[in-house]
Motif scaffolding. Structure first.
Motif, short mmCIF file in Angstrom:
data_model
loop_
_atom_site.label_atom_id
_atom_site.label_comp_id
_atom_site.label_asym_id
_atom_site.label_seq_id
_atom_site.Cartn_x
_atom_site.Cartn_y
_atom_site.Cartn_z
N PHE A 54 0.82 -1.21 0.00
CA PHE A 54 0.00 0.00 0.00
C PHE A 54 0.86 1.27 0.00
CE2 PHE A 54 -3.39 -2.92 1.07
CZ PHE A 54 -4.47 -2.36 0.41
N THR A 55 1.98 1.25 0.70
CA THR A 55 2.83 2.45 0.66
C THR A 55 3.49 2.60 -0.71
OG1 THR A 55 4.65 1.20 1.70
CG2 THR A 55 3.25 2.54 3.14
N LEU A 57 2.04 1.79 -3.48
CA LEU A 57 0.97 2.41 -4.26
C LEU A 57 0.90 3.90 -3.98
CD1 LEU A 57 -1.60 2.41 -6.02
CD2 LEU A 57 -2.89 1.76 -3.97
N GLY A 58 0.95 4.27 -2.70
CA GLY A 58 0.91 5.69 -2.35
C GLY A 58 2.06 6.47 -2.95
N GLY A 186 2.40 -3.92 -4.86
CA GLY A 186 2.23 -2.48 -5.04
C GLY A 186 2.19 -2.10 -6.52
N LEU A 189 -1.28 -2.93 -7.92
CA LEU A 189 -2.21 -1.87 -7.52
C LEU A 189 -1.95 -0.60 -8.33
CD1 LEU A 189 -2.09 -2.33 -3.63
CD2 LEU A 189 -3.94 -3.01 -5.18
N THR A 216 -6.27 9.29 -2.40
CA THR A 216 -6.05 7.85 -2.42
C THR A 216 -4.65 7.50 -1.92
OG1 THR A 216 -7.57 7.65 -4.30
CG2 THR A 216 -6.10 5.79 -3.87
N ALA A 217 -3.67 8.33 -2.27
CA ALA A 217 -2.30 8.11 -1.77
C ALA A 217 -2.27 8.21 -0.25
CB ALA A 217 -1.35 9.13 -2.39
N ALA A 220 -3.78 5.12 1.18
CA ALA A 220 -2.87 3.99 1.05
C ALA A 220 -1.83 4.00 2.17
CB ALA A 220 -2.18 4.03 -0.32
#
Length: 450
Positions: A54-55, A57-58, A186, A189, A216-217, A220
């Motif tokens: 998730f990070t 992705l962010g 990631g 995503l 969204t970031a 995430a």
């Protein structure tokens, strides 16, 4: 009853995930882990990978080299702010690390430092989104750059803590694969995010897509922080805590006395030319191949695909030989620059967005390999009690090198994007050679007492 069922489900998922990265032919070697950390390795891998995916992705959604320039353009910020993005990101995340490394050393558990750093990044990204939604021009540019600086400082603090947590919760020989799995998920995503960006941002003049991207970031990173908070970390070394000045002196002493560590920092500094070259690959392609190469959605998708496809290979390679991973990835990076220059100077019939695309893919694959290789090398090499200092002095040195790299990039008006690519390509090639000549990570530090 339901709580126990949830726990059992999580444990089952953790076990299956760990089996996916753990070679059945290998015994789990936990000699380098403290206490009873071996028993909770599968669960820690699950939360580490979830957090990292998730990070990652962010980071892709708030990338200062691709996304934020479009954000600043949407709010009408002066072009000078766009030129500040990458240097602020790199210097902010790398230069201050020595100031916090000594304090982190005094904490028996370092995971909370990463969690609070991620929380600060959530706040910074939220401020960016609010600025895009409500501000314009110079004021919007100032707020976005200031928020990026705060985001970057928090990233630097988290970087020092993360490498120590990684070394205490994942056995040596499996860390590269864990980092690779974070990047792969990631990346997947990121592909989905890139498809959304291509369908909304590229076709709209409104600000709402940019606000949504940054929001969204932030979300995430919030998920990443919540996941990392579940990592079960044993108490570590706390002796020898130093203030910032003493920490800096210790770091300089390591650089001076440990020749292999010094060579690693030099090689990494030269390989820094790879991410710095990517914007100029774009500019060179726009000028010499196809003006449409600046499509934001294409950028996000290409970067995400490169990470997704290459990360599993780089992760296993890094577990076998992290310095050779840096070297091979660096050679691919130099090849990306050569390929871009070759296509840009080829006959008209050969020049197109399609023929130029491999330059982006090669650069993305190479950057992923360099990152995985140098992270694994820096986790595996230093002695446990001094790891935060080694990480901090290495990253602070790279922060200084970033300033030099930014100065080279500023010469683009004189050398042109092609000339800058020649300079950066030579640096990448030299860095690959130096990385190849490094000793294995286990031999980086000659004497723990140095």
């Amino acid at each position: 009853m339901s709580h126990r069922a949830d726990v059992t489900t999580i444990e089952r998922v953790a076990g299956r995930l760990y089996e996916a990265i753990h070679d059945d032919a290998e015994e789990r070697a936990c000699d380098d882990l403290p206490g009873d950390a071996c028993r909770v390795v599968p669960g820690n891998v699950l939360w580490n990978v979830t957090s990292g995916a998730f990070t990652k992705l962010g980071e892709q959604l708030a990338n200062p080299g691709t996304v934020l320039p479009w954000v600043l353009g949407a709010v009408g910020a002066p072009a000078a702010f766009i030129g500040m993005l990458v240097p602020v990101k790199d210097a902010g995340s790398l230069l201050p690390q020595l100031a916090v490394a000594g304090r982190i050393r005094t904490a028996p558990r370092r995971a909370p430092w990463w969690v609070w750093s991620a929380a600060a990044q959530v706040v910074a990204l939220t401020l960016m989104a609010l600025a895009v939604a409500s501000l314009s021009g110079v004021v919007a540019g100032l707020v976005v750059v200031a928020a990026l600086a705060a985001f970057s400082v928090a990233s630097g603090v988290g970087s020092v803590a993360f490498k120590d947590v990684m070394a205490k919760t994942v056995p040596k020989g499996e860390r590269g694969r864990v980092l690779a799995l974070r990047a792969t998920i990631g990346g997947l995503l990121g592909v989905a995010a890139g498809l959304f960006v291509r369908g909304s941002v590229d076709a709209a003049e409104a600000r709402w897509p940019y606000v949504l991207i940054l929001g969204t970031a932030a979300l995430a990173f919030a998920v990443g922080a919540a996941a990392f908070a579940r990592v079960r970390e044993s108490d570590g070394h706390t002796a020898g805590g130093r203030d910032a000045l003493a920490e800096a002196r210790a770091g300089v002493r390591f650089l001076r006395k440990q020749s292999a560590f010094r060579a690693f920092v030099v090689a990494r500094a030269l390989l820094l030319a790879l991410p710095l070259a990517v914007p100029f690959i774009t500019l060179f392609g726009q000028s010499n191949v196809d003006p449409s190469l600046g499509s934001l959605g294409v950028f996000v998708i290409a970067n995400a695909l490169a990470a997704t496809v290459s990360s599993p290979f780089w992760g296993r390679f890094a577990d076998l030989s992290s310095h050779r991973t840096m070297a091979v990835a660096g050679a691919l990076g130099a090849l990306a620059v050569v390929y871009a220059l070759a296509i840009g100077n080829a006959p008209d019939a050969w020049r197109s967005a399609l023929s130029y695309a491999p330059a982006f893919v090669l650069a993305g694959v190479a950057h992923g390999g360099v990152r995985l290789g140098r992270k694994t090398y820096l986790v595996d090499g230093p002695p446990a009690r001094e790891r935060p200092t080694y990480v901090a002095i290495a990253n602070t040195s790279i922060g200084a090198a970033t300033v030099v790299g930014a100065a080279v990039g500023a010469m683009a008006g004189w050398l042109g994007s092609g000339g800058i690519l020649v300079v950066f390509g030579a640096c990448i090639a030299l860095g690959a050679v130096l990385a190849w000549r490094l000793p294995p990570a286990s031999e980086m530090v000659v004497d723990d007492e140095a």
